[in-house]
Design a protein around this motif. Sequence first.
Motif, PDB file in Angstrom:
ATOM      1  N   LYS A  22      43.699  47.610  38.016  1.00  0.00           N
ATOM      2  CA  LYS A  22      44.374  47.042  39.195  1.00  0.00           C
ATOM      3  C   LYS A  22      44.421  48.064  40.321  1.00  0.00           C
ATOM      4  O   LYS A  22      44.140  47.757  41.482  1.00  0.00           O
ATOM      5  CB  LYS A  22      45.784  46.593  38.808  1.00  0.00           C
ATOM      6  N   CYS A  23      44.770  49.299  39.995  1.00  0.00           N
ATOM      7  CA  CYS A  23      44.826  50.372  40.985  1.00  0.00           C
ATOM      8  C   CYS A  23      43.444  50.605  41.597  1.00  0.00           C
ATOM      9  O   CYS A  23      43.313  50.754  42.812  1.00  0.00           O
ATOM     10  CB  CYS A  23      45.346  51.646  40.334  1.00  0.00           C
ATOM     11  N   LEU A  24      42.420  50.613  40.752  1.00  0.00           N
ATOM     12  CA  LEU A  24      41.041  50.812  41.221  1.00  0.00           C
ATOM     13  C   LEU A  24      40.654  49.724  42.217  1.00  0.00           C
ATOM     14  O   LEU A  24      40.108  50.011  43.286  1.00  0.00           O
ATOM     15  CB  LEU A  24      40.089  50.817  40.021  1.00  0.00           C
ATOM     16  N   ALA A  25      40.972  48.472  41.910  1.00  0.00           N
ATOM     17  CA  ALA A  25      40.644  47.368  42.816  1.00  0.00           C
ATOM     18  C   ALA A  25      41.387  47.530  44.148  1.00  0.00           C
ATOM     19  O   ALA A  25      40.805  47.306  45.217  1.00  0.00           O
ATOM     20  CB  ALA A  25      41.008  46.030  42.169  1.00  0.00           C
ATOM     21  N   GLU A  26      42.655  47.934  44.093  1.00  0.00           N
ATOM     22  CA  GLU A  26      43.426  48.109  45.331  1.00  0.00           C
ATOM     23  C   GLU A  26      42.902  49.283  46.155  1.00  0.00           C
ATOM     24  O   GLU A  26      42.854  49.208  47.390  1.00  0.00           O
ATOM     25  CB  GLU A  26      44.911  48.278  45.010  1.00  0.00           C
TER      26      GLU A  26
ATOM     27  N   TYR B  20      49.362  58.433  44.377  1.00  0.00           N
ATOM     28  CA  TYR B  20      50.078  58.949  43.201  1.00  0.00           C
ATOM     29  C   TYR B  20      49.697  58.149  41.954  1.00  0.00           C
ATOM     30  O   TYR B  20      49.470  58.717  40.884  1.00  0.00           O
ATOM     31  CB  TYR B  20      51.594  58.858  43.403  1.00  0.00           C
ATOM     32  N   ALA B  21      49.654  56.835  42.081  1.00  0.00           N
ATOM     33  CA  ALA B  21      49.374  55.963  40.946  1.00  0.00           C
ATOM     34  C   ALA B  21      48.023  56.276  40.323  1.00  0.00           C
ATOM     35  O   ALA B  21      47.893  56.329  39.093  1.00  0.00           O
ATOM     36  CB  ALA B  21      49.434  54.499  41.379  1.00  0.00           C
ATOM     37  N   GLY B  22      47.015  56.491  41.140  1.00  0.00           N
ATOM     38  CA  GLY B  22      45.685  56.790  40.617  1.00  0.00           C
ATOM     39  C   GLY B  22      45.666  58.043  39.767  1.00  0.00           C
ATOM     40  O   GLY B  22      45.027  58.085  38.708  1.00  0.00           O
ATOM     41  N   ASP B  23      46.379  59.082  40.217  1.00  0.00           N
ATOM     42  CA  ASP B  23      46.440  60.319  39.438  1.00  0.00           C
ATOM     43  C   ASP B  23      47.090  60.081  38.084  1.00  0.00           C
ATOM     44  O   ASP B  23      46.598  60.513  37.043  1.00  0.00           O
ATOM     45  CB  ASP B  23      47.225  61.397  40.197  1.00  0.00           C
ATOM     46  N   VAL B  24      48.226  59.390  38.086  1.00  0.00           N
ATOM     47  CA  VAL B  24      48.960  59.114  36.859  1.00  0.00           C
ATOM     48  C   VAL B  24      48.126  58.227  35.931  1.00  0.00           C
ATOM     49  O   VAL B  24      48.048  58.474  34.720  1.00  0.00           O
ATOM     50  CB  VAL B  24      50.306  58.436  37.182  1.00  0.00           C
TER      51      VAL B  24
ATOM     52  N   ALA C  55      39.195  56.577  43.659  1.00  0.00           N
ATOM     53  CA  ALA C  55      38.594  55.458  42.923  1.00  0.00           C
ATOM     54  C   ALA C  55      37.488  55.961  42.001  1.00  0.00           C
ATOM     55  O   ALA C  55      37.369  55.507  40.856  1.00  0.00           O
ATOM     56  CB  ALA C  55      38.048  54.413  43.900  1.00  0.00           C
ATOM     57  N   ALA C  56      36.704  56.922  42.456  1.00  0.00           N
ATOM     58  CA  ALA C  56      35.645  57.487  41.620  1.00  0.00           C
ATOM     59  C   ALA C  56      36.235  58.217  40.412  1.00  0.00           C
ATOM     60  O   ALA C  56      35.707  58.116  39.296  1.00  0.00           O
ATOM     61  CB  ALA C  56      34.774  58.434  42.438  1.00  0.00           C
ATOM     62  N   GLU C  57      37.333  58.935  40.611  1.00  0.00           N
ATOM     63  CA  GLU C  57      37.997  59.616  39.498  1.00  0.00           C
ATOM     64  C   GLU C  57      38.545  58.609  38.491  1.00  0.00           C
ATOM     65  O   GLU C  57      38.413  58.788  37.281  1.00  0.00           O
ATOM     66  CB  GLU C  57      39.148  60.487  40.009  1.00  0.00           C
ATOM     67  N   LEU C  58      39.145  57.562  39.009  1.00  0.00           N
ATOM     68  CA  LEU C  58      39.731  56.532  38.144  1.00  0.00           C
ATOM     69  C   LEU C  58      38.631  55.785  37.381  1.00  0.00           C
ATOM     70  O   LEU C  58      38.769  55.527  36.180  1.00  0.00           O
ATOM     71  CB  LEU C  58      40.552  55.575  39.006  1.00  0.00           C
ATOM     72  N   ALA C  59      37.536  55.467  38.059  1.00  0.00           N
ATOM     73  CA  ALA C  59      36.412  54.787  37.389  1.00  0.00           C
ATOM     74  C   ALA C  59      35.829  55.675  36.289  1.00  0.00           C
ATOM     75  O   ALA C  59      35.496  55.179  35.203  1.00  0.00           O
ATOM     76  CB  ALA C  59      35.340  54.429  38.413  1.00  0.00           C
ATOM     77  N   ALA C  60      35.736  56.976  36.553  1.00  0.00           N
ATOM     78  CA  ALA C  60      35.231  57.898  35.530  1.00  0.00           C
ATOM     79  C   ALA C  60      36.156  57.912  34.319  1.00  0.00           C
ATOM     80  O   ALA C  60      35.695  57.886  33.171  1.00  0.00           O
ATOM     81  CB  ALA C  60      35.090  59.303  36.116  1.00  0.00           C
ATOM     82  N   ALA C  61      37.462  57.925  34.556  1.00  0.00           N
ATOM     83  CA  ALA C  61      38.425  57.907  33.445  1.00  0.00           C
ATOM     84  C   ALA C  61      38.285  56.618  32.636  1.00  0.00           C
ATOM     85  O   ALA C  61      38.300  56.646  31.403  1.00  0.00           O
ATOM     86  CB  ALA C  61      39.850  58.065  33.976  1.00  0.00           C
ATOM     87  N   LEU C  62      38.141  55.499  33.328  1.00  0.00           N
ATOM     88  CA  LEU C  62      37.990  54.211  32.640  1.00  0.00           C
ATOM     89  C   LEU C  62      36.698  54.149  31.835  1.00  0.00           C
ATOM     90  O   LEU C  62      36.643  53.500  30.794  1.00  0.00           O
ATOM     91  CB  LEU C  62      38.047  53.060  33.643  1.00  0.00           C
TER      92      LEU C  62
END
Length: 178
Positions: A61-65, A39-43, A78-85
């Motif tokens: 932090k979420c990406l590392a976890e 859930y956290a990654g989506d948000v 993680a790939a989605e979160l890295a792309a957003a970052l």
Amino acid sequence: MTGWDEDALAGLRAAVARGDARAGLAALAGRPLGPVLQYAGDVLAAAVAEGLAGAEAAARKCLAELEERGLPGDAELAAELAAALDGRPSGLDALPVDLGAVAQALEAGPADGLWLLDLERGDVLPPDEPASGEPCGGGGRYLPIPPEGPLREPEEERRGRARRWLAGQGHRPGPRVL
């Protein structure tokens, strides 16, 4: 606030379903990410995209976890979160789908029939619901969801398996709006 009681989890679930990054970020504040990484990654991906204060640090932090944990669906998120970052598209098409519904369809047994994902609306439909004559798979409106049988895993892992399957089809979950 330091833990995840039912009310806090319900607030996070609702924020994810609506795509409400601000409410989701507020729900995450002061709580551990570990129990709710899916859930956290989506948000956090949405919060980073909106440039909300505190989103980037929480997303890292979420990406590392996610990378450390490595459960099904974690690599995809993680790939989605890295792309957003990085400020780039994830390469997956957003579909307003409920990962819980996809997980339920994946858990169906072969005798239950083949559940279908409506690629226009994001709905997960039981085998007998689509209108007759609608093509399934192969570029049609409905994508068959292959049954994997009972998974009996916690909600977080069920969402991850659903995310992994969805990413394999070229999609990522997006907010469900009316």
